[in-house]
Motif scaffolding. Sequence first.
Motif, PDB file in Angstrom:
ATOM      1  N   ASN A  36     -49.060  32.302 -24.785  1.00  0.00           N
ATOM      2  CA  ASN A  36     -48.843  31.583 -26.033  1.00  0.00           C
ATOM      3  C   ASN A  36     -49.803  30.405 -26.037  1.00  0.00           C
ATOM      4  N   GLN A 103     -41.614  31.262 -18.495  1.00  0.00           N
ATOM      5  CA  GLN A 103     -41.579  31.899 -19.812  1.00  0.00           C
ATOM      6  C   GLN A 103     -42.621  31.206 -20.687  1.00  0.00           C
ATOM      7  N   VAL A 105     -42.330  30.622 -23.884  1.00  0.00           N
ATOM      8  CA  VAL A 105     -41.591  29.740 -24.784  1.00  0.00           C
ATOM      9  C   VAL A 105     -40.249  29.444 -24.128  1.00  0.00           C
ATOM     10  N   ALA A 106     -39.941  28.154 -23.946  1.00  0.00           N
ATOM     11  CA  ALA A 106     -38.664  27.765 -23.338  1.00  0.00           C
ATOM     12  C   ALA A 106     -37.558  27.983 -24.369  1.00  0.00           C
ATOM     13  N   ASP A 107     -36.941  29.152 -24.317  1.00  0.00           N
ATOM     14  CA  ASP A 107     -35.946  29.520 -25.319  1.00  0.00           C
ATOM     15  C   ASP A 107     -34.510  29.437 -24.806  1.00  0.00           C
ATOM     16  N   GLY A 108     -34.342  29.119 -23.515  1.00  0.00           N
ATOM     17  CA  GLY A 108     -33.002  28.998 -22.954  1.00  0.00           C
ATOM     18  C   GLY A 108     -32.359  30.326 -22.597  1.00  0.00           C
ATOM     19  N   LEU A 109     -33.055  31.432 -22.827  1.00  0.00           N
ATOM     20  CA  LEU A 109     -32.505  32.747 -22.493  1.00  0.00           C
ATOM     21  C   LEU A 109     -32.714  33.013 -21.011  1.00  0.00           C
ATOM     22  N   LEU A 113     -37.985  37.734 -23.635  1.00  0.00           N
ATOM     23  CA  LEU A 113     -37.857  38.580 -24.816  1.00  0.00           C
ATOM     24  C   LEU A 113     -38.811  39.760 -24.725  1.00  0.00           C
ATOM     25  N   TRP A 115     -41.475  41.230 -26.471  1.00  0.00           N
ATOM     26  CA  TRP A 115     -42.383  40.858 -27.542  1.00  0.00           C
ATOM     27  C   TRP A 115     -42.863  42.056 -28.348  1.00  0.00           C
ATOM     28  N   ALA A 118     -40.514  42.094 -31.511  1.00  0.00           N
ATOM     29  CA  ALA A 118     -40.196  40.713 -31.895  1.00  0.00           C
ATOM     30  C   ALA A 118     -40.144  40.499 -33.410  1.00  0.00           C
TER      31      ALA A 118
END
Length: 136
Positions: A36, A103, A105-109, A113, A115, A118
Motif C-alpha cells: 500500500n 499488515q 493497513v492497520a485494520d484491527g483484524l 484481508l 484483497w 475486496a
Amino acid sequence: PPGGVGRPEEFANRLRRVWKPFGALGRVYVAEEGTNAQMAVPTNVLDRFMECCQGLAELGEYMENGINVDPVPLTREEFGRAGELNGEPAPPFKNLHVRVRTQVVADGLDRPLDWQSAGYDMPPLEWHEKLKEARE
C-alpha cells in the motif's frame, strides 16, 4: 498478488533501490499480504515510474486500475504547500519511506484481508466526480 509477497524485507529493499532514481516521495507499506502506498512522483518521470511498477512481479498485473493517479497534477509550488506541519503549509512528503509491516493497513483484524475479493477499486477521476456530485 495471490500468495502475497514472499519476502517483504527483500521487496521493500528493491522498491527503495528502483524508485530512488525517480525522485519519488511518500509512504509505502509492504507486508506478506501486499503493498500500500501514498506517493508523489514528478510528472516528467511518471510514465517511466508506472512502467517500472508494471515490471515488478509483486505489483505488475495486480495493481487494480493501474496506479491511481490524481487527475490534476500539482506544480512544484502547489506541492510545497499541499500538506501541513505545525499549522504551516508544507509538502505532504519529504522523503521516501518504505516500511515492512505485519499488515499493509492497520485494520484491527486478526488475519489479513483477501484483497482478491475486496470489492470495487474506484479510480481517482471517478472519486472526484462522485465527491462533486455529492456536493451539488
